[in-house]
Design a protein around this motif. Sequence first.
Motif, PDB file in Angstrom:
ATOM      1  N   SER A  11      31.007  32.950  36.803  1.00 38.70           N
ATOM      2  CA  SER A  11      30.885  34.455  36.443  1.00 38.70           C
ATOM      3  C   SER A  11      29.407  34.236  35.957  1.00 38.70           C
ATOM      4  CB  SER A  11      31.854  34.642  35.204  1.00 38.70           C
ATOM      5  OG  SER A  11      31.258  35.860  34.610  1.00 38.70           O
ATOM      6  N   HIS A  12      28.738  35.305  35.758  1.00 31.83           N
ATOM      7  CA  HIS A  12      27.303  35.527  35.185  1.00 31.83           C
ATOM      8  C   HIS A  12      27.363  36.383  33.983  1.00 31.83           C
ATOM      9  CE1 HIS A  12      24.935  33.137  38.598  1.00 31.83           C
ATOM     10  NE2 HIS A  12      26.078  33.815  39.172  1.00 31.83           N
ATOM     11  N   ASN A  13      28.543  36.629  33.432  1.00 32.36           N
ATOM     12  CA  ASN A  13      28.966  37.600  32.344  1.00 32.36           C
ATOM     13  C   ASN A  13      29.305  36.642  31.041  1.00 32.36           C
ATOM     14  OD1 ASN A  13      30.431  39.246  30.474  1.00 32.36           O
ATOM     15  ND2 ASN A  13      30.703  40.670  32.122  1.00 32.36           N
ATOM     16  N   LYS A  16      32.509  37.285  29.172  1.00 30.47           N
ATOM     17  CA  LYS A  16      33.714  36.575  29.733  1.00 30.47           C
ATOM     18  C   LYS A  16      33.679  35.230  29.393  1.00 30.47           C
ATOM     19  CE  LYS A  16      34.216  39.268  34.297  1.00 30.47           C
ATOM     20  NZ  LYS A  16      33.730  39.227  35.946  1.00 30.47           N
ATOM     21  N   GLU A  43      30.152  40.719  46.177  1.00 26.48           N
ATOM     22  CA  GLU A  43      31.482  41.003  46.160  1.00 26.48           C
ATOM     23  C   GLU A  43      31.947  41.940  46.973  1.00 26.48           C
ATOM     24  OE1 GLU A  43      32.505  41.737  41.857  1.00 26.48           O
ATOM     25  OE2 GLU A  43      31.023  40.160  41.260  1.00 26.48           O
ATOM     26  N   LYS A  55      34.436  34.607  44.574  1.00 28.18           N
ATOM     27  CA  LYS A  55      33.629  33.848  43.585  1.00 28.18           C
ATOM     28  C   LYS A  55      33.908  32.658  43.321  1.00 28.18           C
ATOM     29  CE  LYS A  55      33.886  37.823  40.843  1.00 28.18           C
ATOM     30  NZ  LYS A  55      33.761  38.585  39.587  1.00 28.18           N
ATOM     31  N   ASP A  71      37.712  38.488  38.111  1.00 27.06           N
ATOM     32  CA  ASP A  71      37.316  39.480  38.689  1.00 27.06           C
ATOM     33  C   ASP A  71      38.188  40.654  37.709  1.00 27.06           C
ATOM     34  OD1 ASP A  71      35.363  40.585  40.437  1.00 27.06           O
ATOM     35  OD2 ASP A  71      37.035  41.776  41.227  1.00 27.06           O
ATOM     36  N   SER A  72      37.458  41.573  37.236  1.00 26.64           N
ATOM     37  CA  SER A  72      38.104  42.378  36.348  1.00 26.64           C
ATOM     38  C   SER A  72      37.585  43.796  36.757  1.00 26.64           C
ATOM     39  CB  SER A  72      37.937  42.033  34.963  1.00 26.64           C
ATOM     40  OG  SER A  72      36.670  41.400  34.737  1.00 26.64           O
ATOM     41  N   ALA A  88      31.631  47.218  37.784  1.00 27.38           N
ATOM     42  CA  ALA A  88      30.171  46.697  37.487  1.00 27.38           C
ATOM     43  C   ALA A  88      29.103  47.398  37.948  1.00 27.38           C
ATOM     44  CB  ALA A  88      30.209  45.232  37.739  1.00 27.38           C
ATOM     45  N   PHE A 155      32.147  44.022  25.058  1.00 24.57           N
ATOM     46  CA  PHE A 155      31.002  44.011  26.125  1.00 24.57           C
ATOM     47  C   PHE A 155      31.623  45.219  27.101  1.00 24.57           C
ATOM     48  CE2 PHE A 155      33.909  40.785  28.109  1.00 24.57           C
ATOM     49  CZ  PHE A 155      34.026  41.159  29.292  1.00 24.57           C
ATOM     50  N   TYR A 157      32.938  48.229  29.032  1.00 20.45           N
ATOM     51  CA  TYR A 157      33.709  49.424  28.787  1.00 20.45           C
ATOM     52  C   TYR A 157      34.356  49.185  27.412  1.00 20.45           C
ATOM     53  CZ  TYR A 157      32.689  50.689  33.690  1.00 20.45           C
ATOM     54  OH  TYR A 157      32.018  51.016  34.890  1.00 20.45           O
ATOM     55  N   ASP A 158      34.277  48.447  26.799  1.00 14.54           N
ATOM     56  CA  ASP A 158      35.147  48.207  25.463  1.00 14.54           C
ATOM     57  C   ASP A 158      34.903  49.391  24.550  1.00 14.54           C
ATOM     58  OD1 ASP A 158      36.511  45.847  25.911  1.00 14.54           O
ATOM     59  OD2 ASP A 158      34.970  44.456  25.282  1.00 14.54           O
ATOM     60  N   LYS A 178      41.196  41.021  20.437  1.00  8.79           N
ATOM     61  CA  LYS A 178      40.934  41.263  21.600  1.00  8.79           C
ATOM     62  C   LYS A 178      41.733  40.124  22.421  1.00  8.79           C
ATOM     63  CE  LYS A 178      37.970  42.515  25.226  1.00  8.79           C
ATOM     64  NZ  LYS A 178      36.661  42.512  26.066  1.00  8.79           N
ATOM     65  N   HIS A 183      43.781  42.485  29.013  1.00  8.32           N
ATOM     66  CA  HIS A 183      44.138  42.020  30.274  1.00  8.32           C
ATOM     67  C   HIS A 183      43.892  40.691  30.524  1.00  8.32           C
ATOM     68  CE1 HIS A 183      39.909  43.167  29.673  1.00  8.32           C
ATOM     69  NE2 HIS A 183      39.612  43.275  30.865  1.00  8.32           N
ATOM     70  N   ARG A 184      42.492  39.974  29.978  1.00  6.28           N
ATOM     71  CA  ARG A 184      42.161  38.650  30.161  1.00  6.28           C
ATOM     72  C   ARG A 184      42.977  37.711  29.576  1.00  6.28           C
ATOM     73  NH1 ARG A 184      37.238  40.147  29.593  1.00  6.28           N
ATOM     74  NH2 ARG A 184      37.169  40.190  31.669  1.00  6.28           N
TER      75      ARG A 184
HETATM   76  O1  LIG Z   1      31.045  38.851  38.726  1.00  5.31           O
HETATM   77  P1  LIG Z   1      30.917  38.240  37.146  1.00  5.31           P
HETATM   78  O2  LIG Z   1      29.620  37.219  37.569  1.00  5.31           O
HETATM   79  O3  LIG Z   1      31.995  37.634  36.566  1.00  5.31           O
HETATM   80  O4  LIG Z   1      30.465  39.172  36.088  1.00  5.31           O
HETATM   81  P2  LIG Z   1      30.782  40.916  36.286  1.00  5.31           P
HETATM   82  O5  LIG Z   1      30.155  41.530  34.883  1.00  5.31           O
HETATM   83  O6  LIG Z   1      29.833  41.445  37.521  1.00  5.31           O
HETATM   84  O7  LIG Z   1      32.094  41.282  36.345  1.00  5.31           O
HETATM   85  P3  LIG Z   1      32.959  41.811  37.597  1.00  5.31           P
HETATM   86  O8  LIG Z   1      32.547  41.869  38.773  1.00  5.31           O
HETATM   87  O9  LIG Z   1      34.466  41.278  37.478  1.00  5.31           O
HETATM   88  O10 LIG Z   1      33.264  43.357  36.934  1.00  5.31           O
HETATM   89  C1  LIG Z   1      33.836  43.553  35.856  1.00  5.31           C
HETATM   90  C2  LIG Z   1      33.378  45.101  35.452  1.00  5.31           C
HETATM   91  O11 LIG Z   1      34.314  45.307  34.518  1.00  5.31           O
HETATM   92  C3  LIG Z   1      34.164  45.696  33.089  1.00  5.31           C
HETATM   93  N1  LIG Z   1      34.992  44.738  32.190  1.00  5.31           N
HETATM   94  C4  LIG Z   1      35.820  43.789  32.701  1.00  5.31           C
HETATM   95  N2  LIG Z   1      36.357  43.009  31.640  1.00  5.31           N
HETATM   96  C5  LIG Z   1      36.247  43.825  30.513  1.00  5.31           C
HETATM   97  C6  LIG Z   1      36.579  43.808  29.163  1.00  5.31           C
HETATM   98  O12 LIG Z   1      37.284  42.823  28.515  1.00  5.31           O
HETATM   99  N3  LIG Z   1      35.978  44.744  28.465  1.00  5.31           N
HETATM  100  C7  LIG Z   1      35.202  45.802  28.724  1.00  5.31           C
HETATM  101  N4  LIG Z   1      34.699  45.791  29.966  1.00  5.31           N
HETATM  102  C8  LIG Z   1      35.201  44.883  30.933  1.00  5.31           C
HETATM  103  C9  LIG Z   1      32.675  44.569  33.238  1.00  5.31           C
HETATM  104  O13 LIG Z   1      31.978  45.116  32.079  1.00  5.31           O
HETATM  105  C10 LIG Z   1      32.303  44.881  34.526  1.00  5.31           C
HETATM  106  O14 LIG Z   1      31.724  46.375  34.482  1.00  5.31           O
END
Ligand SMILES: O=P(O)(O)OP(=O)(O)OP(=O)(O)OC[C@H]1O[C@@H](n2cnc3c(O)ncnc32)[C@H](O)[C@@H]1O
Length: 197
Positions: A11-13, A16, A43, A55, A71-72, A88, A155, A157-158, A178, A183-184
């Motif tokens: 992940s680049h997030n 997460k 993706e 991924k 993936d979320s 995302a 981060f 949509y929180d 949290k 979900h995570r």
């Molecule tokens: O794919 P990676 O590199 O892991 O990073 P990403 O941010 O692109 O991650 P996703 O493709 O899984 O997209 C997830 C989207 O859902 C949102 N999201 C996922 N989990 C969240 C959380 O716990 N709180 C708020 N927003 C969340 C997140 O901000 C992204 O817009």
Amino acid sequence: MMLFPELVLASHNAGKLKELQAMLGASVRLRSVGEFSQVEPEETGLSFVENAILKARNAARLSGLPALADDSGLAVDALGGAPGIYSARYADGQGDAANNAKLLAALKDVPDAKRGAQFVCCLALVRHADDPLPIICEGLWHGRILHEARGEQGFGYDPLFWVEERQCSSAELAPADKNSLSHRAIAMALLKQRLGL
Ligand SMILES: O=P(O)(O)OP(=O)(O)OP(=O)(O)OC[C@H]1O[C@@H](n2cnc3c(O)ncnc32)[C@H](O)[C@@H]1O
Ligand SMILES: [Mg+2]
């Protein structure tokens, strides 16, 4: 017990990485795939699980290490489950603030009773790039979409996600809270069980 002292997180997030490392504890060190490549894989899957596996395989290939992917996204009832796997990219890659603004606009005339939504998380762990048996764990977190942003934590949509059981937005929760409700958190609890952690 399956022991992974080191896992690469596909992940680049940064949000997460922080949450997942906190949930895993000190026994597993998560290294970001960013150490190995800045290029994000496309993706192309049609489901959370397909994207998570894609991924994870990519990160395992780049690093030579076992890899965990997350993936979320957010599935909104009134939008037929959108943005879903496209969460995302909802506002065409313009980032979290633009995604949130687009979501508020899409739900402008939707009353509270119809603003139900769920955060979805799919974790995929592969032992190596061609692993024929990835470990998959999923979690859902039910809530409601607010009419305006609240809170500074978390981060994505929180700030728009109302947590009924705590009477606040997900961005108003302390990180530890949290990480016990989300979900995570649900997906990670299952993964830890599977790994015997
Ligand atoms: O794919 P990676 O590199 O892991 O990073 P990403 O941010 O692109 O991650 P996703 O493709 O899984 O997209 C997830 C989207 O859902 C949102 N999201 C996922 N989990 C969240 C959380 O716990 N709180 C708020 N927003 C969340 C997140 O901000 C992204 O817009
Ligand atoms: Mg992504």
